[in-house]
Design an enzyme around this catalytic site. Structure first.
Site, mmCIF file in Angstrom:
data_model
loop_
_atom_site.group_PDB
_atom_site.id
_atom_site.type_symbol
_atom_site.label_atom_id
_atom_site.label_comp_id
_atom_site.label_asym_id
_atom_site.label_seq_id
_atom_site.Cartn_x
_atom_site.Cartn_y
_atom_site.Cartn_z
ATOM 1 N N SER A 166 0.170 -9.782 -0.394
ATOM 2 C CA SER A 166 0.006 -10.409 -1.707
ATOM 3 C C SER A 166 1.099 -9.929 -2.644
ATOM 4 O O SER A 166 1.840 -9.001 -2.339
ATOM 5 C CB SER A 166 -1.373 -10.070 -2.286
ATOM 6 O OG SER A 166 -1.479 -8.668 -2.529
ATOM 7 N N ASP A 202 -4.438 -9.121 2.771
ATOM 8 C CA ASP A 202 -4.490 -9.837 1.494
ATOM 9 C C ASP A 202 -4.250 -11.336 1.617
ATOM 10 O O ASP A 202 -4.705 -12.115 0.787
ATOM 11 C CB ASP A 202 -3.449 -9.257 0.532
ATOM 12 C CG ASP A 202 -3.806 -7.872 0.039
ATOM 13 O OD1 ASP A 202 -4.795 -7.296 0.538
ATOM 14 O OD2 ASP A 202 -3.094 -7.343 -0.842
ATOM 15 N N GLY A 223 -8.366 -4.418 -14.700
ATOM 16 C CA GLY A 223 -8.852 -4.255 -13.334
ATOM 17 C C GLY A 223 -8.480 -2.884 -12.813
ATOM 18 O O GLY A 223 -8.049 -2.002 -13.570
ATOM 19 N N HIS A 236 -25.407 21.907 1.029
ATOM 20 C CA HIS A 236 -25.593 22.398 -0.355
ATOM 21 C C HIS A 236 -24.727 23.634 -0.579
ATOM 22 O O HIS A 236 -24.621 24.481 0.297
ATOM 23 C CB HIS A 236 -27.069 22.750 -0.571
ATOM 24 C CG HIS A 236 -27.329 23.362 -1.921
ATOM 25 N ND1 HIS A 236 -27.470 22.607 -3.056
ATOM 26 C CD2 HIS A 236 -27.440 24.667 -2.310
ATOM 27 C CE1 HIS A 236 -27.668 23.407 -4.092
ATOM 28 N NE2 HIS A 236 -27.668 24.674 -3.655
ATOM 29 N N CYS A 292 0.811 -1.217 0.000
ATOM 30 C CA CYS A 292 0.000 0.000 0.000
ATOM 31 C C CYS A 292 0.846 1.270 0.000
ATOM 32 O O CYS A 292 0.702 2.130 -0.869
ATOM 33 C CB CYS A 292 -0.934 -0.006 1.198
ATOM 34 S SG CYS A 292 -1.933 1.487 1.353
ATOM 35 N N ILE A 350 -6.405 -0.086 -14.998
ATOM 36 C CA ILE A 350 -7.133 1.110 -15.420
ATOM 37 C C ILE A 350 -6.478 2.376 -14.877
ATOM 38 O O ILE A 350 -6.331 3.385 -15.584
ATOM 39 C CB ILE A 350 -8.606 1.016 -14.959
ATOM 40 C CG1 ILE A 350 -9.357 -0.011 -15.802
ATOM 41 C CG2 ILE A 350 -9.285 2.373 -15.047
ATOM 42 C CD1 ILE A 350 -9.465 0.343 -17.276
ATOM 43 N N GLY A 364 -3.844 -9.653 -11.864
ATOM 44 C CA GLY A 364 -4.324 -10.053 -10.545
ATOM 45 C C GLY A 364 -3.194 -10.181 -9.540
ATOM 46 O O GLY A 364 -2.016 -10.047 -9.880
#
Length: 454
Positions: free
Chosen positions: A143, A308, A184, A441, A41, A188, A268
């Site tokens: 992972s 993971d 994925g 708003h 990460c 992307i 993957g």
């Protein structure tokens, strides 16, 4: 042999947060990490990719992208090498912050590969020539990218023409022709950045939609918006060979050749379970991942797995929560994972965010559903800041219970809005209660209220 209440193997989001929480609870804690704390990460995933994408978005704004909003910037340029330098600074800052937090909370950190074995007194963690005894262990080994056995991939990795999501973040020069295998989230997002930075990007995907298992409507808008920016897609296509800087792609019974300077392989990720001793312990695995229950426990008493490595959701925010669940159960606080409303984000422009069930997933359960979908152009702020768009807010409603069970957003700030819908789904807040809520708003999040009232 030094003894610990809990040993954590792996220093990514699940690992370092587990070590922090365990230390805060008064447990004598050991964290073993073979590289840098922060894991994928911080070092090669969430944070560095967002750093690149933010620079790309700033460049898009500065260069106009057809919408100047009354502001022009002459000769806007994106200097990729400076972007990479800033990425490294961001990583260094955040990794330093994690290290400081672990030190402040008095968790012992040991940098080495680890092995594990079970003895009567607990688990023995071996690191190089050191051994530690722990009453309980949390596996948080994370992972790694899947490397398919496509001809030419191994050779390409060796000569640097084929990259994984790790190496592409360190490129000092923008490739002229970039082929990305896999549409994925990772594929992307990298397509979006390198297209902005000047690469001619082609994405090859076996499935019929981009963005992974997101809502079909969101996938269609996402692909259309990226195609407008020049990214080419070959869907329902399979890469057969990547030798000699050329991808051979099978599509509709034909074969096409895609020359490239660099090829990004992102088909993957797989759980890292090759910790010596795990097999001997008899830990259950399924499809290569550690099997855990809702309390993040494995089949071995005293052994937990978070992040993971358990293969449930390979997302840092899920890893954080799983780490907390594991530690809570270790210290005697009943806690469990709720996977019913896990949010996800694709940080393109526009962003795509989602939580809960897609329309198709809800229909597959046999649930009687109602779809509430409104255009993002009902948000005054979105039009003021981004102009007209094909984005939308889509809610999947359980018609009987009158609650939201799924949501998809395609818009600017979608990443910041989805948390609100996640809370609504997870806490089963009735639509009537949401209708009585006051939304600020002008904001883009008002689109949720518009959808609920539609």
């Amino acid at each position: 042999m030094k003894q610990y209440d809990v040993a954590v193997i792996g220093g990514g989001p699940a690992g370092y947060l587990a070590a922090e929480r365990a230390s805060e609870a008064g447990l004598c804690t050991l964290l073993v990490e073979k590289r840098e704390v922060g894991g994928v990460c911080l070092n090669e995933g969430c944070i560095p990719t967002k750093t690149l994408l933010y620079s790309g978005k700033l460049y898009e704004y500065a260069s106009g992208e057809g919408k100047t909003f009354g502001v022009t910037c002459k000769d806007a340029q994106l200097h990729h090498e400076e972007v990479v330098k800033r990425k490294e600074t961001v990583i260094k800052t955040l990794v330093g912050g994690v290290s400081a937090a672990l030190k402040r909370k008095k968790a012992d950190v040991f940098y080495a590969d680890a092995s594990i074995r079970k003895e009567t007194q607990g688990f023995v963690i071996s690191c190089e020539s050191n051994e530690f005894l722990a009453k309980t262990v949390i596996l948080a080994t994370g992972s790694e990218p899947v490397i398919p056995g496509i001809p030419g991939v191994s050779e390409g990795i060796l000569d640097g023409s084929v990259l994984t999501s790790r190496e592409i973040l360190d490129l000092k020069e923008i490739p002229k022709e970039l082929v990305i295998v896999g549409a994925g989230v990772i594929g992307i997002e990298m397509a979006a950045y390198f297209n902005i930075a000047g690469s001619r990007v082609t994405v090859v995907e076996m499935l019929e939609q981009a963005g992974g298992p997101i809502d079909k409507d969101a996938a269609e808008v996402l692909q259309k918006e990226l195609e407008k920016k020049g990214i080419r897609f070959h869907m329902k296509s399979r890469v057969c060979d990547v030798s000699n800087n050329t991808a051979l792609v099978g599509q509709d019974g034909k074969q096409i050749k895609l020359p490239y300077d660099k090829l990004l392989m992102c088909v993957g990720r797989k759980a890292v379970t090759d910790v010596p001793g795990l097999t001997e312990l008899g830990v259950y695995t399924e499809r290569g991942a550690i099997v855990t229950d809702e309390r993040c426990q494995t089949n071995i008493p005293g052994l937990y797995a978070a992040g993971d490595v358990n293969g449930k959701y390979m997302l840092a925010h899920v890893a954080y929560r799983e780490a907390e669940v594991a530690v809570n159960n270790i210290i005697g606080i009943a806690d469990w994972m709720d996977y019913s409303a896990i949010p996800g984000v694709i940080y393109t422009q526009p962003e795509v965010s989602f939580a809960g069930l897609t329309e198709q997933q809800a229909r597959d359960t046999g649930m009687d559903i109602q779809i509430k979908k409104v255009t993002i152009n009902m948000s005054g702020r979105h039009i003021a800041e981004h102009g007209m768009s094909e984005g939308f807010c889509k809610l999947v409603i359980d018609r009987k219970k009158q609650i939201i069970v799924g949501a998809s957003l395609v818009s600017a700030y979608a990443s910041e809005i989805i948390y609100a819908v996640t809370l609504m789904i997870q806490n089963k807040i009735p639509l009537e209660s949401i209708r009585r809520s006051v939304f600020p708003h002008p904001t883009v999040c008002e689109i949720i209220r518009e959808a609920v009232f539609s």
